[in-house]
Each structure stands twice: as structure tokens, then as C-alpha cells.
Design a protein around this motif. Structure first.
Motif, PDB file in Angstrom:
ATOM      1  N   UNK A  67     -47.102  13.102 -62.321  1.00 27.34           N
ATOM      2  CA  UNK A  67     -46.691  14.458 -61.943  1.00 27.34           C
ATOM      3  C   UNK A  67     -45.243  14.711 -62.359  1.00 27.34           C
ATOM      4  N   UNK A  68     -44.384  13.736 -62.103  1.00 26.29           N
ATOM      5  CA  UNK A  68     -42.968  13.875 -62.460  1.00 26.29           C
ATOM      6  C   UNK A  68     -42.794  14.020 -63.970  1.00 26.29           C
ATOM      7  N   UNK A  69     -43.516  13.211 -64.734  1.00 23.92           N
ATOM      8  CA  UNK A  69     -43.406  13.278 -66.198  1.00 23.92           C
ATOM      9  C   UNK A  69     -43.869  14.638 -66.721  1.00 23.92           C
TER      10      UNK A  69
ATOM     11  N   UNK B 133     -34.580  13.120 -58.671  1.00 25.45           N
ATOM     12  CA  UNK B 133     -35.890  12.623 -58.227  1.00 25.45           C
ATOM     13  C   UNK B 133     -36.069  11.130 -58.454  1.00 25.45           C
ATOM     14  N   UNK B 134     -35.459  10.596 -59.518  1.00 29.36           N
ATOM     15  CA  UNK B 134     -35.599   9.157 -59.768  1.00 29.36           C
ATOM     16  C   UNK B 134     -34.957   8.331 -58.656  1.00 29.36           C
ATOM     17  N   UNK B 135     -33.918   8.874 -58.034  1.00 26.04           N
ATOM     18  CA  UNK B 135     -33.267   8.143 -56.940  1.00 26.04           C
ATOM     19  C   UNK B 135     -34.209   7.982 -55.747  1.00 26.04           C
ATOM     20  N   UNK B 136     -35.199   8.882 -55.619  1.00 30.62           N
ATOM     21  CA  UNK B 136     -36.149   8.782 -54.509  1.00 30.62           C
ATOM     22  C   UNK B 136     -37.053   7.560 -54.639  1.00 30.62           C
ATOM     23  N   UNK B 137     -37.226   7.079 -55.874  1.00 31.15           N
ATOM     24  CA  UNK B 137     -38.130   5.937 -56.075  1.00 31.15           C
ATOM     25  C   UNK B 137     -37.615   4.673 -55.396  1.00 31.15           C
ATOM     26  N   UNK B 138     -36.345   4.684 -55.020  1.00 32.43           N
ATOM     27  CA  UNK B 138     -35.781   3.513 -54.330  1.00 32.43           C
ATOM     28  C   UNK B 138     -36.297   3.408 -52.901  1.00 32.43           C
TER      29      UNK B 138
END
Length: 251
Positions: A144-146, A131-136
Motif C-alpha cells: 500500500x505504501x509503495x 511513514x518509514x519511521x512508523x515501521x520501527x
């Protein structure tokens, strides 16, 4: 001493190919799920939601389901990781040596629990990279993610505590894995039973770990859910200490 035992337990897991195989298979399956959901979101869901006010985004429709699948898969996998923690000590007849050393049973249990938990957190770290790769390329709902990742961490911490206790009951790792899986599956069945139309029960829903996990997946942080997991973990750790204390004391 607790952290020394935890570090040894964490390292010992990687001496066996089982941990490496589990890491590889779980990441492969979750990557497939992630890519499939992301492709469906881009091709089908996003065009339909364009212009809709308050429509759910990628965090709700891709990230949360990915975290949920991580919890489901780990329900089946975590017994394989915890089954050897104490059962192997029984098999190798090293537990009497361990408990007779100038280390308390509580320190032994906490050390082994933290070692296993460190491995679980490593898996969560690897899952979170997707999911962190989507932030790019898009906007993520970081709160929500946290919340979802915290829920997954608490869920796996509870799996680990239950697995450690079951492992303290038998010298057969396979039996410990089956017993842990049976217990975790029973708690899921409680949730399904509690939410079904004919046997609806708030007590069943509350007792199940997954009902509290779902709140975190919705991006909600409730102190009651946090208290449930802490109480669940503490209960099984205390049971494990009592079980080992009972074995150490002369009969």
C-alpha cells in the motif's frame, strides 16, 4: 547531454533561497499534519478498532492521508518551482544561445524536466521518511505504501511537465506560476464537478489527475492510471518542444 542539463538545472535550483524555503516549509507543514494524525490514531481511532476484524491500520488511516496532503500542498507549491525553468531563459535572453548550441530542443526540454523531477523526487524521499519511521514500532502495509508513493511521484511528474510547458509560454516567471496553478486547479475542479450529484461526468473524472491519484492512495495499481500519467507527461513535453522549436525557427 540530457543528464548534464538535468544536473545543471537541479544545482541551479539550490542557488536560489526559494528552493530551500519551499523544502523547509513543506516539510514543516507535513510533519505537523503527520504528528496530528498519528496522535489522533493512537488516542482515538486505535482503541475503537481494537478487536475489529479487518479494521484499517496505520497505513490506511495515517500514511495514505499524509501522502494525499503532500499532493494537495504540492499543487500549490510546484508552480513556484517550475516557473523559472524556461521563463528565466527568456528574461536573461539566454534561450537563443541555448537553442543555437549543438544540443537539440528535445534534449534541452528533457534535461530541464529531469532536473526539476529530481527535485520533486527529493521532496518525496523526505516525505517518505515519516511513514518509514512508523515501521520501527508497528506493522506497515508495504505494498500500500509503495503504491501511494508511486502515485505521488506520478502526480508530481505531471505537475512538473505542465509547469514546464506553461513556463515556455512567457518570459514572466510570476505569470508562469499563476498559469500553472490555474491549470492544475482547473483539473481538480473537473474532478469535483465530475463527482457532484448534479454535474456527474465520467469524462471529467477521467481527465482529472486526482481521480487517478486516489486509486494509488487506496493501494491499487492500475495500468490505466499509469498510462494516463505517462500520456499526460508526454503530451506536455511534446508541446514544450514544439513551442521552443516554433521560437527558434525563422518566421
Amino acid at each position: 547531454m540530457i543528464f548534464t542539463i538535468a544536473r545543471l538545472e537541479f544545482r541551479r535550483m539550490f542557488y536560489s533561497p526559494l528552493a530551500w524555503v519551499i523544502l523547509a516549509i513543506v516539510q514543516f507543514i507535513l510533519a505537523l499534519i503527520f504528528l496530528t494524525m498519528l496522535q489522533n490514531f493512537v488516542d482515538v481511532v486505535e482503541p475503537r478498532l481494537t478487536g475489529v476484524s479487518g479494521a484499517p491500520g496505520v497505513t490506511e488511516l495515517v500514511v495514505s492521508p499524509l501522502i494525499m496532503w503532500s499532493g494537495i500542498i504540492m499543487l500549490a507549491v510546484s508552480p513556484l518551482l517550475t516557473m523559472r525553468s524556461l521563463s528565466e531563459e527568456f528574461q536573461g535572453r539566454t534561450l537563443p544561445l541555448l537553442t543555437s548550441s549543438p544540443v537539440s530542443v528535445t534534449e534541452i526540454v528533457l534535461g530541464k524536466y529531469l532536473g526539476l523531477l529530481a527535485f520533486m523526487l527529493l521532496m518525496i524521499l523526505m516525505v517518505s521518511l515519516m511513514p518509514l519511521s512508523l515501521s520501527l514500532g508497528t506493522h506497515l502495509d508495504w505494498g500500500h505504501l509503495a503504491a501511494a508513493l508511486l502515485g505521488l511521484a506520478l502526480l508530481l511528474a505531471s505537475f512538473t511537465a505542465a509547469g514546464l510547458y506553461i513556463s515556455s509560454l512567457t518570459g514572466q516567471p510570476t505569470l508562469a506560476a499563476v498559469g500553472t496553478f490555474g491549470l492544475l486547479l482547473f483539473l481538480v475542479v473537473l474532478y469535483i464537478s465530475g463527482t457532484s450529484q448534479n454535474t456527474a461526468s465520467q469524462l471529467f473524472i477521467y481527465l482529472s489527475q486526482f481521480s487517478h491519484f486516489l486509486s494509488f492512495l487506496r493501494g491499487e495499481f492500475r495500468s490505466s492510471d499509469l498510462a494516463y500519467y505517462l500520456l499526460f507527461i508526454l503530451t506536455f513535453l511534446v508541446l514544450t518542444v514544439r513551442q521552443l522549436d516554433g521560437l527558434r525557427l525563422p518566421r
